[in-house]
Design an enzyme around this catalytic site. Structure first.
Site, PDB file in Angstrom:
ATOM      1  N   CYS A 118      18.550  27.680  45.565  1.00 49.70           N
ATOM      2  CA  CYS A 118      19.084  28.804  44.784  1.00 49.70           C
ATOM      3  C   CYS A 118      18.347  30.067  45.190  1.00 49.70           C
ATOM      4  O   CYS A 118      17.134  30.174  44.966  1.00 49.70           O
ATOM      5  CB  CYS A 118      18.914  28.561  43.285  1.00 49.70           C
ATOM      6  SG  CYS A 118      19.432  29.981  42.283  1.00 49.70           S
ATOM      7  N   CYS A 157      15.197  34.798  38.667  1.00 47.21           N
ATOM      8  CA  CYS A 157      15.785  34.383  37.396  1.00 47.21           C
ATOM      9  C   CYS A 157      14.777  33.663  36.506  1.00 47.21           C
ATOM     10  O   CYS A 157      14.603  34.007  35.349  1.00 47.21           O
ATOM     11  CB  CYS A 157      16.994  33.491  37.673  1.00 47.21           C
ATOM     12  SG  CYS A 157      17.671  32.692  36.225  1.00 47.21           S
ATOM     13  N   CYS A 197      15.381  28.025  36.065  1.00 47.52           N
ATOM     14  CA  CYS A 197      15.231  26.658  36.586  1.00 47.52           C
ATOM     15  C   CYS A 197      13.789  26.448  37.045  1.00 47.52           C
ATOM     16  O   CYS A 197      13.493  26.436  38.234  1.00 47.52           O
ATOM     17  CB  CYS A 197      16.191  26.419  37.743  1.00 47.52           C
ATOM     18  SG  CYS A 197      17.922  26.571  37.283  1.00 47.52           S
ATOM     19  N   TYR A 230      20.725  20.376   8.166  1.00 48.92           N
ATOM     20  CA  TYR A 230      20.935  21.376   9.218  1.00 48.92           C
ATOM     21  C   TYR A 230      22.202  20.992   9.997  1.00 48.92           C
ATOM     22  O   TYR A 230      22.230  21.003  11.234  1.00 48.92           O
ATOM     23  CB  TYR A 230      19.753  21.446  10.186  1.00 48.92           C
ATOM     24  CG  TYR A 230      18.387  21.547   9.550  1.00 48.92           C
ATOM     25  CD1 TYR A 230      17.856  22.777   9.176  1.00 48.92           C
ATOM     26  CD2 TYR A 230      17.602  20.412   9.343  1.00 48.92           C
ATOM     27  CE1 TYR A 230      16.585  22.886   8.618  1.00 48.92           C
ATOM     28  CE2 TYR A 230      16.340  20.487   8.788  1.00 48.92           C
ATOM     29  CZ  TYR A 230      15.838  21.729   8.421  1.00 48.92           C
ATOM     30  OH  TYR A 230      14.581  21.813   7.867  1.00 48.92           O
ATOM     31  N   CYS A 232      15.071  20.097  19.523  1.00 51.32           N
ATOM     32  CA  CYS A 232      15.108  20.797  20.807  1.00 51.32           C
ATOM     33  C   CYS A 232      13.730  21.371  21.140  1.00 51.32           C
ATOM     34  O   CYS A 232      13.565  22.017  22.172  1.00 51.32           O
ATOM     35  CB  CYS A 232      16.156  21.910  20.792  1.00 51.32           C
ATOM     36  SG  CYS A 232      15.907  23.137  19.496  1.00 51.32           S
TER      37      CYS A 232
END
Length: 415
Positions: A6, A12, A15, A268, A372
């Protein structure tokens, strides 16, 4: 597995693990979860292998791109095309940049491809940029609060392939919108609906609350998850990696060990996805379902969507309440109600002590905690272990390959 290159990776920053083989990424995340939760493990605690992806690229089914002015176009080099009034006076004086923001900044990296984003969605992002030039639509300048097109948000139905395109504009008027939609659909045939969202505030919040208008199609798309169908609109919460979301829910339902007789709470609950799966059961009968599911969330619009999703799927053993989950559990405890299984999937900040105290007062036999953010999850598991629960199972899921993020499920039992 070959590792694609990439060119925007360093700029960015999204990743972080792209330079590692996927096997090494999974190994690293697995070890992180063992190290994080081993202090709370007891005799018989099971650490399951991380659930990875067979094809860990182009998995993001929600793609968001800003449109901003780039370099000024020299005289005589302005974009050519039909004359239009679609939100701007005259042709654009600048190049139009789109893509993603550089890490920790609001600088847009102009990209034509991304290894994580759904390819059809990325095609829509680029088609909109081309049409902006054709119809002389100015991109949004955040500093000056000028320009017309701010963002595009594209959502893809994982199983249906339907595309919802939300065009965020800096104003309500959208001249030439019919031609714009017709041409966009021609270039990207998978599009089933286009919505205009208005946001005139000088803010970095993407979607505005100043109204929406459906320009083409029904204004929503349909997707299927664990045998259930869900209606997704521009504001709907829906996981961006549907393949791994289904994996996550399957693991969680199995860890809940339903027999068909339990009362479960989905705290939630959002739009009710996992609660509805618990109420209906998995389509291939890998696990039984709950007899009754109570979904609770303090966002009224999410509860409205959850009720609609239950009605749409013909599920009658799930009910949804717009209320603070902790207070709701306290009320149930005072009324002498019992709870067999608590499903909880809090935000990244985790739960709070008031909620956990309320959970203790209701004393569910089993807790299935989806997170998460395993760091805040570990903090909450520590509290639960110190207050009568035993950690029985840990199941990491690689929801976002090539990034540092890990989704994790912990199962706990009342001792």
């Amino acid at each position: 597995m070959n590792m694609p290159h990439c060119p925007a990776q360093k700029q960015c920053g999204a990743c972080q693990l792209l330079s590692l083989s996927y096997e090494k990424q999974l190994e690293r995340k697995q070890n992180e979860m063992i190290k994080l939760f081993e202090p709370f493990a007891g005799e018989g605690t099971v650490f399951n292998p991380i659930a990875g992806m067979d094809q860990p690229y182009y998995y993001r089914n929600k793609v968001t791109s800003p449109y901003v002015p780039g370099r000024k176009i020299k005289d005589g080099k302005k974009p050519q095309g039909k004359k239009g009034k679609a939100g701007a006076k005259g042709a654009s004086q600048h190049e139009i940049l789109c893509g993603m923001y550089a890490a920790g900044s609001h600088r847009v990296i102009n990209t034509d491809a991304c290894l994580l984003e759904n390819k059809d969605a990325k095609q829509v992002v680029l088609a909109i940029r081309s049409l902006m030039q054709r119809y002389h639509m100015e991109p949004y300048n955040e500093d000056a609060n000028t320009g017309f097109i701010r963002h595009a948000v594209i959502r893809v139905g994982h199983t249906t392939g339907e595309l919802l395109v939300t065009v965020v504009t800096n104003g309500k008027e959208f001249p030439a919108s019919r031609n714009f939609c017709r041409e966009l659909k021609k270039r990207c045939p998978a599009i089933t609906t286009v919505v205009q969202n208005v946001n005139t505030r000088q803010t970095n919040v993407i979607l505005g609350d100043e109204g929406e208008k459906t320009l083409y199609g029904p204004g929503f798309i349909i997707d299927e998850l664990c045998g259930l169908t869900f209606r997704i609109s521009s504001h709907s919460f829906y996981q961006v990696n549907a393949t791994q979301t289904e994996m996550l829910y399957r693991k969680a339902i199995k860890m809940a060990r339903f027999t068909g007789a339990e009362t479960a709470m989905d705290a939630y609950c959002g739009t009710g996805t996992i609660g509805l799966v618990a109420a209906k059961g998995l389509p291939d009968a890998e696990a039984a379902h709950a007899a009754r599911v109570i979904g609770v969330d303090n966002v009224a619009s999410a509860i409205k969507d959850a009720r609609e999703n239950a009605r749409h799927n013909g599920i009658e053993n799930a009910e949804f309440t717009a209320e603070d989950a902790g207070r709701f559990m306290d009320k149930l405890a005072k009324e002498g109600e019992s709870l067999d299984v608590l499903l909880m999937d809090p935000p990244r900040s985790g739960s709070n002590e008031q909620f956990l105290r309320s959970a203790r007062s209701l004393a569910p036999k089993r807790i299935v905690y989806i997170s998460c953010n395993p760091n805040t999850q570990a903090r909450d598991v520590d509290y639960l272990v110190k207050h009568g629960y035993r950690l029985t199972e840990v199941q990491p899921v690689d929801m976002f390959p090539h990034t540092n993020h890990v989704e994790n499920i912990c199962a706990l039992e009342l001792q």
